[in-house]
Design a protein around this motif. Structure first.
Motif, short mmCIF file in Angstrom:
data_model
loop_
_atom_site.label_atom_id
_atom_site.label_comp_id
_atom_site.label_asym_id
_atom_site.label_seq_id
_atom_site.Cartn_x
_atom_site.Cartn_y
_atom_site.Cartn_z
N LYS A 184 -19.58 -1.24 41.48
CA LYS A 184 -18.25 -0.97 42.03
C LYS A 184 -17.55 0.03 41.12
N GLU A 185 -16.76 0.91 41.71
CA GLU A 185 -15.92 1.84 40.95
C GLU A 185 -14.47 1.52 41.27
N GLU A 186 -13.71 1.15 40.23
CA GLU A 186 -12.32 0.72 40.42
C GLU A 186 -11.45 1.30 39.31
N THR A 187 -10.16 1.34 39.58
CA THR A 187 -9.22 1.86 38.57
C THR A 187 -8.73 0.77 37.63
N ASP A 188 -9.01 -0.50 37.95
CA ASP A 188 -8.64 -1.59 37.03
C ASP A 188 -9.90 -2.15 36.40
N GLY A 189 -9.74 -2.80 35.26
CA GLY A 189 -10.89 -3.28 34.52
C GLY A 189 -11.20 -4.74 34.68
N ASN A 190 -10.58 -5.43 35.65
CA ASN A 190 -10.83 -6.85 35.85
C ASN A 190 -12.26 -7.08 36.32
N LEU A 191 -12.91 -8.13 35.78
CA LEU A 191 -14.29 -8.47 36.11
C LEU A 191 -14.34 -9.86 36.73
N SER A 192 -15.17 -10.03 37.73
CA SER A 192 -15.35 -11.32 38.38
C SER A 192 -16.79 -11.43 38.84
#
Length: 250
Positions: free
Chosen positions: A148-156
């Motif tokens: 996934k490419e996202e602007t936030d660094g949250n991981l789940s």
């Protein structure tokens, strides 16, 4: 010529400074005066500063009776502004220079004295603009890796997974690391070094384990050009999804 030489050695006349300003009017020079303005902060006056942050200014004024000291700033697209400095202990005056995204030139006036123009070079602090996350799940789960490419660094992810983080910063980084933190004393902070994906490249890589021990992490970086650190970096969540037995509710 003889008169000029003699005048140059007359104490207190400041003839060389006056002569230099007359011969080279376009050169950035201070105006000679009985009043002396000494810049205390920032030192040196020409400095690289973080964009979007206020810069403290302090000067010391000697000679003559000065009631008011003015700060004059020039910024592209905003014209010229003047602000009166606040008097402190002794002959010190202080204020704040507002630095936005553009470079700022400033000088100080006191009595008949004017300092030369100093330049504050505005540079952005390092920040991550994109997080590319590749999740590798435990083998028993039988799940394929997911990116996934996202602007936030949250991981789940499922507990026991590993996440390959590829961070894209807004500038070249000299040093970077991830700091995993926990609320429990028995789990001290854990540091993971950020490695460049390619030598000289702008992508930083780290392997992050997903578990219940560390529920959050922070990215620490130092810019290569300015040496600024991202001291306002936010925390990112590490959400560990436990693999529990299925339950049937009637």
């Amino acid at each position: 010529a003889a008169v000029v030489v003699v005048l140059c050695f007359v104490p207190g006349l400041r003839f060389p400074q006056f002569l230099s300003r007359a011969l080279f009017p376009m050169v950035n020079q201070a105006r000679p005066s009985d009043v002396v303005i000494e810049l205390m902060d920032p030192l040196p006056g020409d400095a690289v500063v973080p964009a979007g942050e206020p810069v403290p200014l302090e000067v010391r004024v000697e000679g003559g009776k000065v009631k008011k000291v003015m700060l004059e700033t020039v910024e592209d697209g905003r014209g010229r502004d003047q602000v009166e400095l606040t008097r402190g202990r002794g002959n010190r005056f202080s204020g704040t220079i507002t630095v936005r995204q553009e470079d700022v030139k400033f000088r100080v006036r006191a009595g008949g004295a004017i300092t030369r123009y100093y330049t504050l070079d505005a540079r952005n602090r390092p920040a991550v603009t994109l997080f590319a996350k590749t999740y590798t799940y435990p083998k028993y789960a039988g799940l394929e890796p997911e990116t996934k490419e996202e602007t936030d660094g949250n991981l789940s992810a499922l507990e026991g997974s590993t996440v390959r983080l590829e961070l894209t910063p807004n500038q070249e980084i000299a040093f970077g690391e991830l700091v995993l933190e926990s609320d429990e004393v028995k789990h001290p902070p854990k540091t993971i070094y950020l490695k460049p994906e390619v030598e000289g490249g702008k992508t930083l890589v780290a392997e992050v384990p997903v578990g219940s021990e560390y529920p959050r992490y922070k990215v620490r970086m130092e810019a290569k050009g300015s040496g600024f650190k991202n001291k306002f970096a936010p925390y990112h969540e590490i959400r560990s999804v436990p693999d529990v037995m299925p339950v049937v509710e009637l």
